[in-house]
Design a protein around this motif. Structure first.
Motif, PDB file in Angstrom:
ATOM      1  N   LYS A   1       0.659  -5.426  -2.660  1.00 31.57           N
ATOM      2  CA  LYS A   1       1.814  -5.667  -1.770  1.00 31.57           C
ATOM      3  C   LYS A   1       3.036  -5.831  -2.669  1.00 31.57           C
ATOM      4  O   LYS A   1       3.052  -6.711  -3.540  1.00 31.57           O
ATOM      5  CB  LYS A   1       1.573  -6.939  -0.957  1.00 31.57           C
ATOM      6  CG  LYS A   1       2.739  -7.271  -0.033  1.00 31.57           C
ATOM      7  CD  LYS A   1       2.414  -8.407   0.896  1.00 31.57           C
ATOM      8  CE  LYS A   1       2.753  -9.732   0.244  1.00 31.57           C
ATOM      9  NZ  LYS A   1       2.819 -10.862   1.182  1.00 31.57           N
TER      10      LYS A   1
ATOM     11  N   ALA B   1       7.507   1.410  -2.038  1.00 34.15           N
ATOM     12  CA  ALA B   1       6.741   1.280  -0.792  1.00 34.15           C
ATOM     13  C   ALA B   1       6.383  -0.180  -0.601  1.00 34.15           C
ATOM     14  O   ALA B   1       6.414  -0.969  -1.551  1.00 34.15           O
ATOM     15  CB  ALA B   1       5.464   2.118  -0.900  1.00 34.15           C
ATOM     16  N   GLU B   2       6.035  -0.511   0.645  1.00 30.84           N
ATOM     17  CA  GLU B   2       5.622  -1.895   0.879  1.00 30.84           C
ATOM     18  C   GLU B   2       4.239  -2.165   0.287  1.00 30.84           C
ATOM     19  O   GLU B   2       3.938  -3.271  -0.126  1.00 30.84           O
ATOM     20  CB  GLU B   2       5.645  -2.178   2.372  1.00 30.84           C
ATOM     21  CG  GLU B   2       7.075  -2.248   2.897  1.00 30.84           C
ATOM     22  CD  GLU B   2       7.133  -2.330   4.405  1.00 30.84           C
ATOM     23  OE1 GLU B   2       7.618  -3.355   4.909  1.00 30.84           O
ATOM     24  OE2 GLU B   2       6.699  -1.358   5.075  1.00 30.84           O
ATOM     25  N   TYR B   3       3.395  -1.118   0.307  1.00 33.19           N
ATOM     26  CA  TYR B   3       2.052  -1.236  -0.267  1.00 33.19           C
ATOM     27  C   TYR B   3       1.774   0.006  -1.102  1.00 33.19           C
ATOM     28  O   TYR B   3       2.190   1.112  -0.739  1.00 33.19           O
ATOM     29  CB  TYR B   3       0.989  -1.327   0.843  1.00 33.19           C
ATOM     30  CG  TYR B   3       1.077  -2.604   1.638  1.00 33.19           C
ATOM     31  CD1 TYR B   3       0.392  -3.745   1.232  1.00 33.19           C
ATOM     32  CD2 TYR B   3       1.861  -2.659   2.795  1.00 33.19           C
ATOM     33  CE1 TYR B   3       0.491  -4.917   1.961  1.00 33.19           C
ATOM     34  CE2 TYR B   3       1.957  -3.824   3.521  1.00 33.19           C
ATOM     35  CZ  TYR B   3       1.276  -4.960   3.100  1.00 33.19           C
ATOM     36  OH  TYR B   3       1.383  -6.127   3.809  1.00 33.19           O
TER      37      TYR B   3
ATOM     38  N   THR C   1       1.394  -0.483   9.099  1.00 32.59           N
ATOM     39  CA  THR C   1       2.403   0.491   8.672  1.00 32.59           C
ATOM     40  C   THR C   1       2.895   0.195   7.264  1.00 32.59           C
ATOM     41  O   THR C   1       3.091  -0.960   6.892  1.00 32.59           O
ATOM     42  CB  THR C   1       3.613   0.435   9.633  1.00 32.59           C
ATOM     43  OG1 THR C   1       3.109   0.415  10.937  1.00 32.59           O
ATOM     44  CG2 THR C   1       4.520   1.620   9.442  1.00 32.59           C
ATOM     45  N   ASN C   2       3.069   1.258   6.525  1.00 27.86           N
ATOM     46  CA  ASN C   2       3.593   1.159   5.170  1.00 27.86           C
ATOM     47  C   ASN C   2       4.879   1.975   5.114  1.00 27.86           C
ATOM     48  O   ASN C   2       4.860   3.180   5.335  1.00 27.86           O
ATOM     49  CB  ASN C   2       2.560   1.739   4.198  1.00 27.86           C
ATOM     50  CG  ASN C   2       2.953   1.556   2.752  1.00 27.86           C
ATOM     51  OD1 ASN C   2       3.708   0.642   2.421  1.00 27.86           O
ATOM     52  ND2 ASN C   2       2.417   2.408   1.896  1.00 27.86           N
TER      53      ASN C   2
ATOM     54  N   ILE D   1      -1.145   2.362   5.505  1.00 30.11           N
ATOM     55  CA  ILE D   1      -1.397   1.645   4.244  1.00 30.11           C
ATOM     56  C   ILE D   1      -2.573   2.327   3.545  1.00 30.11           C
ATOM     57  O   ILE D   1      -3.616   2.554   4.167  1.00 30.11           O
ATOM     58  CB  ILE D   1      -1.691   0.162   4.525  1.00 30.11           C
ATOM     59  CG1 ILE D   1      -0.447  -0.496   5.122  1.00 30.11           C
ATOM     60  CG2 ILE D   1      -2.138  -0.555   3.265  1.00 30.11           C
ATOM     61  CD1 ILE D   1      -0.621  -1.935   5.517  1.00 30.11           C
TER      62      ILE D   1
ATOM     63  N   GLU E   1       7.314   6.281   7.657  1.00 25.09           N
ATOM     64  CA  GLU E   1       6.328   5.271   8.052  1.00 25.09           C
ATOM     65  C   GLU E   1       4.960   5.901   7.909  1.00 25.09           C
ATOM     66  O   GLU E   1       4.683   6.944   8.514  1.00 25.09           O
ATOM     67  CB  GLU E   1       6.587   4.824   9.495  1.00 25.09           C
ATOM     68  CG  GLU E   1       7.945   4.198   9.654  1.00 25.09           C
ATOM     69  CD  GLU E   1       7.976   3.062  10.665  1.00 25.09           C
ATOM     70  OE1 GLU E   1       7.068   3.015  11.518  1.00 25.09           O
ATOM     71  OE2 GLU E   1       8.906   2.242  10.575  1.00 25.09           O
TER      72      GLU E   1
END
Ligand code: NDP
Length: 337
Positions: free
Chosen positions: A41, A100-102, A4-5, A30, A27
């Motif tokens: 990341k 974003a996380e990724y 999940t990203n 990725i 959500e």
């Protein structure tokens, strides 16, 4: 690595001051890096006052975001997959990426960050865009010299805190406006400003300036605008220079209020009032970063960061800029390296 990203998107255009309804955390999967791209990341993301302008549906020097678009800003991250880009897994890079996380990005839009030179977060602050804004705005636009009085607003923030120290290095008397006693102590005790003024507990800015800058103002670095700037304009000396860098006191206004008209002071002082856009200095960023890096390493320039933990708290970090919650550069730490 989970699949999940979490990505922040613009949920709606704010009217006036943004709030949590402005942001939507979605959500998503990725993304896969395409040919010549890397998957990054996110380690730190930067929240910046100019982002408020991108939430507006109007022309500016930055493209407005559409509702539903991912928010974007400067990020420092780690390459976790490279699909033929010039970076390897484990490299630390910086660039304009999503909140974003990724995120994926083509190699050429990224710059490598050397973790051995300075903490990687500094690529978003003192050694990044805010530091460069202070560097070029002070040295090329406001141009304080020895014996001058230099005034900066938003003085305890990412840009202002560096600008004041650069003016000090030039030999100027430095006066900074900031929004709390803690910030005033930071300016005077940690950064070596001559005088800090807490504008939230000061009613009469002109009287405060007369005390702090008895010889008038030769160079003014404006991050804030509004009534403080009106007051500084009344105290400009002959041939003063004004760098108009930001007007954060107006960013949440739907109509720019008509202020007291102070341009007569510009005639009297023959001041030069110049707008500053850091991107104009892009061809010289390497020079600026190198010089700032040397001053940070030698201790001539100090810096502070306010770090909010977790991508879910990025809106709070952004909204806090308008409440003065940060000292130095406001960052969001999204993951550990
Ligand atoms: P800061 O780290 O300075 O954070 C913003 C600060 O602004 C807050 O901490 C707060 O401090 C102050 N502030 C917020 N609202 C008001 C208000 N109504 N009146 C007075 N002060 C207020 O942000 P940056 O250093 O990143 O940016 C500073 C300025 O520079 C901004 O205006 C930004 O848009 C501009 N900028 C311009 C660039 C350019 O190329 N022209 C590039 C980068 C930044 P306090 O507690 O003192 O109120």
């Amino acid at each position: 690595m989970s699949n999940t990203n979490r990505v922040y998107r613009l949920a709606k255009r704010p009217e006036g001051t943004p709030d949590h309804d402005t942001f939507e955390l979605s959500e998503e999967e990725i993304p896969e890096p395409g040919p010549g791209e890397v998957l990054i990341k996110t380690l730190y993301l930067s929240v910046d006052p100019y982002m408020r302008d991108r939430m507006r549906d109007s022309e500016s020097y930055e493209e407005p975001w559409d509702v539903g678009d991912p928010l974007k800003g400067a990020v420092v991250g780690e390459v976790v997959e490279s699909n033929g880009a010039r970076f390897d897994e484990g490299d630390v890079v910086t660039g304009e990426l999503e909140w974003a996380e990724y995120a994926t990005a083509p190699g050429p839009v990224l710059t490598e960050v050397n973790p051995d030179l300075a903490p990687i977060s500094t690529a978003l602050g003192v050694l990044g865009m805010p530091g460069l804004t202070a560097y070029f705005g002070t040295r090329e636009v406001a141009q304080p010299s020895a014996g001058d009085t230099f005034v900066v607003t938003g003085a305890a923030g990412a840009v202002g805190s560096v600008a004041g120290q650069l003016a000090k290095l030039q030999g100027a008397r430095v006066v900074g406006f900031a929004g709390s006693d803690e910030k005033v102590s930071f300016l005077e005790d940690d950064l070596g400003f001559d005088v800090g003024i807490n504008y939230k507990t000061t009613d009469d800015y002109q009287a405060a300036l007369d005390e702090a800058a008895p010889d008038g103002v030769d160079a003014y670095f404006d991050n804030v605008g509004g009534p403080i700037t009106d007051a500084v304009f009344t105290r400009l000396n002959t041939d003063a220079r004004v760098a108009v860098c930001g007007q954060i006191s107006l960013y949440n206004s739907e109509d720019v209020p008509m202020g007291p008209r102070k341009l007569t002071q510009v005639i009297q002082s023959r001041a030069t009032v110049e707008g500053l856009l850091v991107s104009d200095f892009e061809p010289r960023f390497e020079e600026g970063t190198k010089q700032l890096g040397q001053w940070v390493a030698s201790g001539d320039i100090s810096y502070r960061e306010t770090v909010t933990e977790g991508i879910e708290n990025a809106p709070d970090a952004f909204l806090g800029l308008f409440e003065g919650e940060n000292i130095g550069k406001q960052l969001v730490q999204v993951a550990e390296r």
